[in-house]
Design a protein around this motif. Structure first.
Motif, short mmCIF file in Angstrom:
data_model
loop_
_atom_site.label_atom_id
_atom_site.label_comp_id
_atom_site.label_asym_id
_atom_site.label_seq_id
_atom_site.Cartn_x
_atom_site.Cartn_y
_atom_site.Cartn_z
N ILE A 1 0.83 -1.21 0.00
CA ILE A 1 0.00 0.00 0.00
C ILE A 1 0.86 1.26 0.00
CG2 ILE A 1 -1.65 1.31 1.38
CD1 ILE A 1 -2.83 -1.39 2.30
N SER A 2 1.90 1.30 0.86
CA SER A 2 2.77 2.47 0.89
C SER A 2 3.57 2.59 -0.41
CB SER A 2 3.72 2.38 2.08
OG SER A 2 4.56 1.25 1.96
N LEU B 1 10.78 2.88 1.09
CA LEU B 1 11.62 2.54 2.23
C LEU B 1 10.99 2.98 3.54
CD1 LEU B 1 15.18 3.42 0.83
CD2 LEU B 1 14.27 1.15 1.34
N THR B 2 10.35 4.15 3.52
CA THR B 2 9.67 4.61 4.73
C THR B 2 8.56 3.66 5.14
OG1 THR B 2 10.17 6.91 4.14
CG2 THR B 2 8.43 6.54 5.75
N GLY B 3 7.75 3.25 4.17
CA GLY B 3 6.69 2.30 4.47
C GLY B 3 7.23 0.96 4.95
N LEU C 1 10.77 4.50 -10.31
CA LEU C 1 11.19 3.77 -9.11
C LEU C 1 12.21 4.55 -8.27
CD1 LEU C 1 11.02 1.26 -7.37
CD2 LEU C 1 12.73 0.18 -8.85
N PRO C 2 13.27 5.15 -8.85
CA PRO C 2 14.21 5.91 -7.99
C PRO C 2 13.53 7.05 -7.23
CG PRO C 2 15.19 5.47 -10.13
CD PRO C 2 13.75 5.08 -10.24
N LEU C 3 12.53 7.67 -7.85
CA LEU C 3 11.85 8.77 -7.17
C LEU C 3 10.86 8.28 -6.11
CD1 LEU C 3 11.19 11.08 -10.26
CD2 LEU C 3 12.99 11.29 -8.55
N ALA C 4 10.31 7.10 -6.32
CA ALA C 4 9.35 6.55 -5.35
C ALA C 4 10.01 5.75 -4.25
CB ALA C 4 8.33 5.67 -6.08
N ALA D 1 13.03 6.22 9.81
CA ALA D 1 12.07 6.37 8.71
C ALA D 1 11.83 7.85 8.39
CB ALA D 1 10.76 5.68 9.06
N VAL D 2 11.67 8.67 9.43
CA VAL D 2 11.44 10.10 9.22
C VAL D 2 12.67 10.76 8.60
CG1 VAL D 2 10.98 12.28 10.38
CG2 VAL D 2 9.74 10.22 11.07
N MET D 3 13.84 10.46 9.13
CA MET D 3 15.07 11.06 8.60
C MET D 3 15.34 10.62 7.16
SD MET D 3 17.56 10.79 11.94
CE MET D 3 18.92 11.53 11.05
N LEU D 4 15.08 9.34 6.88
CA LEU D 4 15.30 8.84 5.52
C LEU D 4 14.36 9.52 4.55
CD1 LEU D 4 16.87 6.69 3.87
CD2 LEU D 4 14.96 5.15 4.28
#
Length: 426
Positions: A297-298, A338-340, A330-333, A415-418
């Motif tokens: 989903i993310s 990774l956060t999800g 893909l590189p932009l998403a 996750a937030v920093m990334l």
């Protein structure tokens, strides 16, 4: 006309006044809700910290022990097996008996019960590391029993408290405190030992390593599968009824209770494929099933967030569909994916119910070496300790919760920093 217009203006002003009052009340209610939530968090964390900080200190008895070569039957050339077979426990009993001189068998039993079962192993490990200590007088910080530990950290000086220590034992401990023998130090065993029936020897090393191996299996399986599924559903899958059913099921799986995935793993991975119970491998497989919906989903949301102009520009330069997706979209998403994934892994880190269904509730003393070794994880270790009758396990339960919360905070912060570091604003 004037009276009518003035009446209308008064009605409008009264209405605006009511709206402003309602807005102020709403803001006050919102502020009260936030403050109440913060108060609950403060109470929760305060209770955990007040109970758990004591787990990071350990009571020891500092004393000088003569490693009698004749009594032990050892010399400086003794092998490791001979050292392990020597009667170090009897040596310690004789040492304390000579030091305290208890009166009768009952007092001797009370004296010996104040020393941890791991104290003899401290001497064994020291002699194995340096056989030259045999025959010498060496000062050791011997681990005290959990009852001594609880008395020193919680019961001493408190009137009317129900302690398990007898008056003779308390007198001995008070004497040792005056001599500087009974003290506390940082509890390194809490981080270096595996689980144990003795609270003073119990640690979270095995649970931490089991958690790491389980999450490693989960990441290696869930991330590529989740990203591939998100790319296919968003970029390549035809829009038909079958695709809609798949999307609905993925969204529904994200809300399924976690214990259901444990039952699924028990039925498929263990009963059908014969994967060993209580291993990081089967735990990682089950948590993969649980985290895949979140990652998919993310991932789809991250792909949708890429502006259409990127695709149009790539197509305009002659790129194929695959090149557009893998070289540009893909590189932009990927930051959002990774956060999800990290959020899904953090959710998996705190899960207990699905792992209980696949046998990871077993009492495992040894530290796992690989993904197919018997193991437990930190949430299950907390569950096991919370059910133990010994008082000392209460603070170790809270201490393990503190460590688990620390891991969760680190993962969510990462996750937030990334996301902030890699995210591009359009």
């Amino acid at each position: 006309m004037t009276d009518t217009s003035m009446t209308t203006r008064q009605k409008v002003e009264a209405s605006m006044k009511r709206r402003r009052s309602a807005e102020k009340r709403f803001r006050v209610y919102g502020l009260i809700s936030v403050l109440f939530g913060l108060l609950c968090l403060v109470v929760l964390f305060g209770d955990i910290l007040s109970k758990g900080l004591a787990a990071f200190s350990q009571t020891v008895i500092r004393t000088e022990v003569v490693l009698d070569a004749d009594y032990l039957g050892l010399n400086k050339n003794s092998s490791s097996d001979e050292i392990r077979a020597a009667n170090f426990e009897g040596l310690l009993k004789n040492h304390f008996k000579e030091m305290v001189q208890p009166d009768g068998r009952k007092e001797r039993r009370q004296l010996y019960s104040m020393i941890s079962a791991g104290a003899a192993w401290q001497l064994i490990e020291a002699v194995q590391a340096n056989p030259g200590l045999i025959g010498q007088a060496v000062t050791f910080d011997l681990i005290a029993d959990d009852d001594v530990d609880q008395w020193l950290k919680h019961d001493r000086g408190v009137e009317g408290i129900n302690t398990r220590m007898s008056e003779v034992q308390i007198a001995w401990m008070e004497s040792w405190i005056e001599q500087g023998m009974l003290t506390t130090r940082f509890n390194t065993l809490f981080f270096t030992n595996g689980d144990s029936r003795e609270p003073e020897l119990a640690g979270i090393h095995g649970a931490i390593k089991g958690t790491f191996l389980t999450l490693l299996v989960t990441f290696l399986l869930s991330f590529p599968i989740g990203v591939a599924a998100a790319i296919y559903l968003e970029e390549f899958a035809p829009k038909n009824r079958i695709t809609e059913i798949v999307e609905i099921n993925i969204n529904n799986l994200a809300a399924v209770p976690s214990i259901t995935f444990g039952l699924l793993g028990l039925a498929i991975f263990i009963n059908i494929f014969g994967v060993s119970r209580s291993t990081p491998l089967v735990g990682g497989l089950v948590l993969t099933l649980m985290t895949l919906p979140t990652i998919i989903i993310s991932g789809r949301a991250a792909i949708k967030a890429v502006p259409p102009s990127i695709r149009e520009a790539a197509f305009g330069l002659g790129a194929s569909k695959v090149q557009v997706v893998f070289h540009h979209v893909l590189p932009l998403a990927l930051p959002g994916m990774l956060t999800g994934t990290i959020i899904g892994m953090a959710q998996a880190l705190g899960e207990t119910a699905p792992l209980l269904m696949i046998g990871m509730i077993a009492f495992v003393v040894d530290v796992p070496g690989f993904i197919n070794d018997p193991s437990t994880v930190l949430p299950v270790q907390i569950f096991l300790w919370s059910d133990s009758p010994e008082r000392a396990f209460t603070e170790r339960t809270s201490g393990a919760i503190i460590v688990l919360l620390g891991f969760l905070v680190v993962m969510n912060t990462a996750a937030v920093m990334l996301r902030r570091r890699l995210e591009r604003r359009w």
